[in-house]
Design a protein around this motif. Structure first.
Motif, mmCIF file in Angstrom:
data_model
loop_
_atom_site.group_PDB
_atom_site.id
_atom_site.type_symbol
_atom_site.label_atom_id
_atom_site.label_comp_id
_atom_site.label_asym_id
_atom_site.label_seq_id
_atom_site.Cartn_x
_atom_site.Cartn_y
_atom_site.Cartn_z
ATOM 1 N N GLY A 76 -16.715 17.489 25.631
ATOM 2 C CA GLY A 76 -16.407 18.153 26.887
ATOM 3 C C GLY A 76 -17.491 19.123 27.279
ATOM 4 O O GLY A 76 -18.483 19.307 26.564
ATOM 5 N N VAL A 77 -17.291 19.737 28.429
ATOM 6 C CA VAL A 77 -18.241 20.716 28.935
ATOM 7 C C VAL A 77 -17.464 21.836 29.617
ATOM 8 O O VAL A 77 -16.429 21.604 30.239
ATOM 9 C CB VAL A 77 -19.267 20.051 29.892
ATOM 10 N N LEU A 78 -17.944 23.060 29.429
ATOM 11 C CA LEU A 78 -17.404 24.246 30.090
ATOM 12 C C LEU A 78 -18.429 24.723 31.096
ATOM 13 O O LEU A 78 -19.623 24.800 30.769
ATOM 14 C CB LEU A 78 -17.171 25.372 29.083
ATOM 15 N N VAL A 79 -18.006 25.034 32.292
ATOM 16 C CA VAL A 79 -18.906 25.529 33.330
ATOM 17 C C VAL A 79 -18.353 26.837 33.871
ATOM 18 O O VAL A 79 -17.149 26.942 34.165
ATOM 19 C CB VAL A 79 -19.061 24.508 34.480
ATOM 20 N N TYR A 80 -19.238 27.830 33.995
ATOM 21 C CA TYR A 80 -18.875 29.120 34.571
ATOM 22 C C TYR A 80 -19.875 29.457 35.661
ATOM 23 O O TYR A 80 -21.090 29.393 35.445
ATOM 24 C CB TYR A 80 -18.890 30.206 33.494
ATOM 25 N N CYS A 81 -19.365 29.805 36.835
ATOM 26 C CA CYS A 81 -20.216 30.221 37.946
ATOM 27 C C CYS A 81 -19.641 31.511 38.510
ATOM 28 O O CYS A 81 -18.605 31.498 39.185
ATOM 29 C CB CYS A 81 -20.274 29.128 39.013
ATOM 30 N N ARG A 82 -20.291 32.613 38.198
ATOM 31 C CA ARG A 82 -19.788 33.921 38.639
ATOM 32 C C ARG A 82 -19.725 34.020 40.160
ATOM 33 O O ARG A 82 -18.713 34.473 40.700
ATOM 34 C CB ARG A 82 -20.653 35.030 38.055
ATOM 35 N N PRO A 83 -20.799 33.612 40.903
ATOM 36 C CA PRO A 83 -20.720 33.743 42.363
ATOM 37 C C PRO A 83 -19.553 32.964 42.981
ATOM 38 O O PRO A 83 -19.013 33.362 44.006
ATOM 39 C CB PRO A 83 -22.055 33.193 42.855
ATOM 40 N N ALA A 84 -19.157 31.867 42.355
ATOM 41 C CA ALA A 84 -18.042 31.066 42.873
ATOM 42 C C ALA A 84 -16.710 31.467 42.254
ATOM 43 O O ALA A 84 -15.665 30.930 42.632
ATOM 44 C CB ALA A 84 -18.315 29.581 42.619
ATOM 45 N N GLY A 85 -16.719 32.387 41.278
ATOM 46 C CA GLY A 85 -15.490 32.792 40.607
ATOM 47 C C GLY A 85 -14.818 31.633 39.890
ATOM 48 O O GLY A 85 -13.606 31.495 39.901
ATOM 49 N N LEU A 86 -15.630 30.801 39.249
ATOM 50 C CA LEU A 86 -15.151 29.538 38.694
ATOM 51 C C LEU A 86 -15.432 29.421 37.215
ATOM 52 O O LEU A 86 -16.533 29.726 36.753
ATOM 53 C CB LEU A 86 -15.888 28.390 39.417
ATOM 54 N N VAL A 87 -14.442 29.010 36.461
ATOM 55 C CA VAL A 87 -14.636 28.523 35.104
ATOM 56 C C VAL A 87 -13.860 27.216 35.041
ATOM 57 O O VAL A 87 -12.726 27.129 35.511
ATOM 58 C CB VAL A 87 -14.197 29.528 34.010
ATOM 59 N N ARG A 88 -14.500 26.180 34.518
ATOM 60 C CA ARG A 88 -13.897 24.850 34.554
ATOM 61 C C ARG A 88 -14.252 24.076 33.292
ATOM 62 O O ARG A 88 -15.346 24.220 32.762
ATOM 63 C CB ARG A 88 -14.421 24.121 35.783
ATOM 64 N N ALA A 89 -13.329 23.253 32.846
ATOM 65 C CA ALA A 89 -13.571 22.383 31.700
ATOM 66 C C ALA A 89 -13.358 20.937 32.118
ATOM 67 O O ALA A 89 -12.447 20.634 32.882
ATOM 68 C CB ALA A 89 -12.618 22.710 30.558
ATOM 69 N N GLU A 90 -14.216 20.073 31.634
ATOM 70 C CA GLU A 90 -14.036 18.625 31.743
ATOM 71 C C GLU A 90 -14.079 18.111 30.312
ATOM 72 O O GLU A 90 -15.009 18.419 29.562
ATOM 73 C CB GLU A 90 -15.147 17.974 32.573
ATOM 74 N N ILE A 91 -13.083 17.339 29.938
ATOM 75 C CA ILE A 91 -12.932 16.880 28.556
ATOM 76 C C ILE A 91 -12.893 15.358 28.505
ATOM 77 O O ILE A 91 -12.261 14.721 29.349
ATOM 78 C CB ILE A 91 -11.621 17.443 27.941
ATOM 79 N N HIS A 92 -13.564 14.795 27.499
ATOM 80 C CA HIS A 92 -13.492 13.349 27.231
ATOM 81 C C HIS A 92 -13.705 13.149 25.735
ATOM 82 O O HIS A 92 -14.787 13.406 25.215
ATOM 83 C CB HIS A 92 -14.551 12.578 28.008
#
Length: 134
Positions: free
Chosen positions: A34-50
């Protein structure tokens, strides 16, 4: 920075880390799951798992696939926040990302944090999953 539709018109900095499965920690062999993505300007933390179960079982035929799936689901729950995130429920996205990327010696582990630029923070996790995991 944003247009009227909410899309970004200029690239912003984001951070990401792979989620790895290390079925036998003492051997150090791993697969990306999987991958974790964090983008402070977008206020986003997201995970995609496989999870590629065949690859996992090739490393350790006795791996507890159900437990690994549960641990990966917990990572995604923490990213999503809310009630499923447990104690991280009220934490901001940056704090959840930092907690998930803290080094640990368990079967499901984060890789090192990297950074990049993107005009599509929402789509970055899926793109990285295809590029680095699948």
């Amino acid at each position: 920075m944003s247009d009227v539709t909410g899309g970004l018109t200029t690239p912003v900095v984001f951070e990401y880390a792979l989620v790895r499965v290390v079925p036998r920690v003492e051997r150090g062999e791993q697969i990306n799951a999987g991958v974790l993505v964090y983008c402070r300007p977008a206020g986003l933390v997201r995970a995609e798992i496989h999870l590629d179960e065949a690859r996992l079982l090739a490393l350790d035929p006795e791996a507890d696939v159900a437990a690994v799936r549960a641990a990966l689901a917990a990572v995604a729950d923490v990213c999503a926040g809310g009630g499923a995130a447990g104690q991280a429920e009220a934490d901001d996205p940056g704090r959840r990302f930092r907690w998930l990327t803290a080094p640990r010696s368990t079967v499901v582990q984060p890789g090192p944090v990297h950074c990049g630029l993107t005009a599509d923070p929402q789509g970055e996790a899926a793109r990285l999953l295809e590029q680095l995991v699948r």
